[in-house]
Scaffold this motif. Structure first.
Motif, mmCIF file in Angstrom:
data_model
loop_
_atom_site.group_PDB
_atom_site.id
_atom_site.type_symbol
_atom_site.label_atom_id
_atom_site.label_comp_id
_atom_site.label_asym_id
_atom_site.label_seq_id
_atom_site.Cartn_x
_atom_site.Cartn_y
_atom_site.Cartn_z
ATOM 1 N N PHE A 120 -0.773 -8.544 -2.002
ATOM 2 C CA PHE A 120 -0.927 -9.686 -2.857
ATOM 3 C C PHE A 120 -0.219 -11.218 -3.520
ATOM 4 C CE2 PHE A 120 -4.827 -7.184 -3.698
ATOM 5 C CZ PHE A 120 -4.347 -6.113 -3.740
ATOM 6 N N SER B 277 0.103 4.752 -0.844
ATOM 7 C CA SER B 277 0.467 5.548 -2.278
ATOM 8 C C SER B 277 -0.038 4.098 -3.290
ATOM 9 C CB SER B 277 1.934 5.578 -2.248
ATOM 10 O OG SER B 277 2.293 4.612 -2.405
ATOM 11 N N ARG B 278 -0.766 3.272 -3.231
ATOM 12 C CA ARG B 278 -0.832 1.996 -4.133
ATOM 13 C C ARG B 278 0.143 1.865 -5.106
ATOM 14 N NH1 ARG B 278 -7.064 2.510 -3.896
ATOM 15 N NH2 ARG B 278 -7.193 1.019 -5.114
ATOM 16 N N GLN B 279 1.226 2.583 -5.179
ATOM 17 C CA GLN B 279 2.393 1.485 -6.162
ATOM 18 C C GLN B 279 2.480 -0.245 -5.688
ATOM 19 O OE1 GLN B 279 5.386 3.414 -7.549
ATOM 20 N NE2 GLN B 279 5.026 1.175 -8.219
ATOM 21 N N MET B 280 2.874 -0.761 -6.295
ATOM 22 C CA MET B 280 2.963 -2.099 -6.314
ATOM 23 C C MET B 280 4.692 -2.468 -6.520
ATOM 24 S SD MET B 280 0.337 -4.740 -6.059
ATOM 25 C CE MET B 280 -1.135 -4.744 -6.975
ATOM 26 N N PHE C 75 5.203 -2.175 -11.728
ATOM 27 C CA PHE C 75 4.532 -1.471 -12.132
ATOM 28 C C PHE C 75 4.682 0.364 -11.715
ATOM 29 C CE2 PHE C 75 0.712 -4.290 -11.774
ATOM 30 C CZ PHE C 75 1.094 -5.161 -11.229
ATOM 31 N N GLY C 76 3.579 0.592 -12.331
ATOM 32 C CA GLY C 76 3.952 2.464 -12.182
ATOM 33 C C GLY C 76 2.858 2.739 -11.251
ATOM 34 N N GLN D 68 1.213 -3.261 -0.952
ATOM 35 C CA GLN D 68 0.907 -2.425 -1.864
ATOM 36 C C GLN D 68 0.609 -0.868 -0.836
ATOM 37 O OE1 GLN D 68 -3.178 -2.218 -4.293
ATOM 38 N NE2 GLN D 68 -1.793 -1.054 -5.569
ATOM 39 N N TYR E 207 3.318 -9.139 -3.817
ATOM 40 C CA TYR E 207 3.668 -8.358 -3.830
ATOM 41 C C TYR E 207 2.759 -7.581 -2.836
ATOM 42 C CZ TYR E 207 4.725 -8.203 -9.116
ATOM 43 O OH TYR E 207 5.577 -8.161 -10.603
ATOM 44 N N LEU F 75 6.790 -5.534 -5.285
ATOM 45 C CA LEU F 75 7.486 -7.379 -5.579
ATOM 46 C C LEU F 75 8.256 -7.183 -4.111
ATOM 47 C CD1 LEU F 75 7.597 -10.281 -6.909
ATOM 48 C CD2 LEU F 75 10.181 -9.185 -7.442
#
Lengths: 115, 116
Positions: free
Chosen positions: B91, B42-45, A106-107, B39, B37, B47
């Motif tokens: 998630f 920062s909302r960066q997903m 993901f970005g 998160q 995942y 793994l």
């Protein structure tokens, strides 16, 4: 290896305006996804490309959203006109067509606020 | 259509303790992947761990391990020796292996709080 690049990071627009987001996937990744993530919810798939063809756009609001993937590499997602409920983070992800891994990368996302 | 369900919107754990996050999924496919995942704000997903459905052995990555029950369509994540940096939204995600490309479907997430 460079990751998935997205721009802009943040965008604030007024309702009824248009906006575009850009995504550059990891080199060589055939699959590209665009997700919409509303605060407190899981990501919702908007559109999926395999190379430059659309595989799944069943949840894309086609009256206002459009997306393209140029030459199977970069992609843009556009909203025109924007509504208040479009306020969300838009995530781009890419994945290799690799049987041994399967995960998407993901970005950092674009945070859109519609006022 | 494939669906992923996370029944715990929020969980909390004491630092250094163990916590388990639950996930169930629905599919008619036999060949697929499951992922967890992370998160952060920062909302960066990111793994955390991956499980291939054809593998019977549960995946492990350092302090993270899964309990994969294919018949029950259950895929839980265990975090051992929890650290403050583990606090995030987690998630569960599913991806079938299809010849025409495969949708990556997410659950609604579990917000994990780690208490010092």
């Amino acid at each position: 290896e460079a990751g998935v690049a997205q721009s802009p990071r943040y965008k604030i627009i007024e309702k009824r305006q248009s906006v575009a987001f850009w995504c550059n996937p990891i080199s060589g990744h055939a699959t590209l996804y665009w997700y919409q993530q509303i605060l407190g919810q899981g990501p919702k798939l908007l559109i999926q490309f395999q190379n430059n063809g659309v595989v799944d756009d069943s949840q894309l609001p086609k009256d206002r959203f459009s997306a393209e993937r140029l030459k199977g590499v970069d992609s843009t997602l556009k909203i025109q006109p924007a509504k208040l409920e479009d306020s969300a983070v838009y995530l781009c992800a890419s994945s290799a067509w690799d049987r041994t891994r399967g995960e998407a990368f993901f970005g950092q996302g674009t945070r859109l606020t519609v006022v | 259509a494939q669906t992923v369900t996370q029944s715990q919107p929020e969980m909390s754990v004491q630092e250094a303790e163990t916590v388990t996050l639950s996930c169930t999924y629905d599919t008619s496919e036999s060949d697929y992947y499951l992922f967890w995942y992370k998160q952060p704000p920062s909302r960066q997903m990111i793994l955390v761990i991956r499980q291939e459905a054809y593998k019977q052995q549960n995946a492990t990555e350092n302090r993270f391990s899964v309990n994969f029950q294919k018949a029950a369509k259950s895929f839980s994540l265990k975090i051992s020796d929890s650290q403050l940096g583990d606090a995030a939204m987690y998630f569960c995600a599913y991806r079938a292996w299809e010849t025409s490309g495969s949708r990556l479907t997410f659950g609604e997430g579990t917000q994990l709080t780690v208490n010092p």
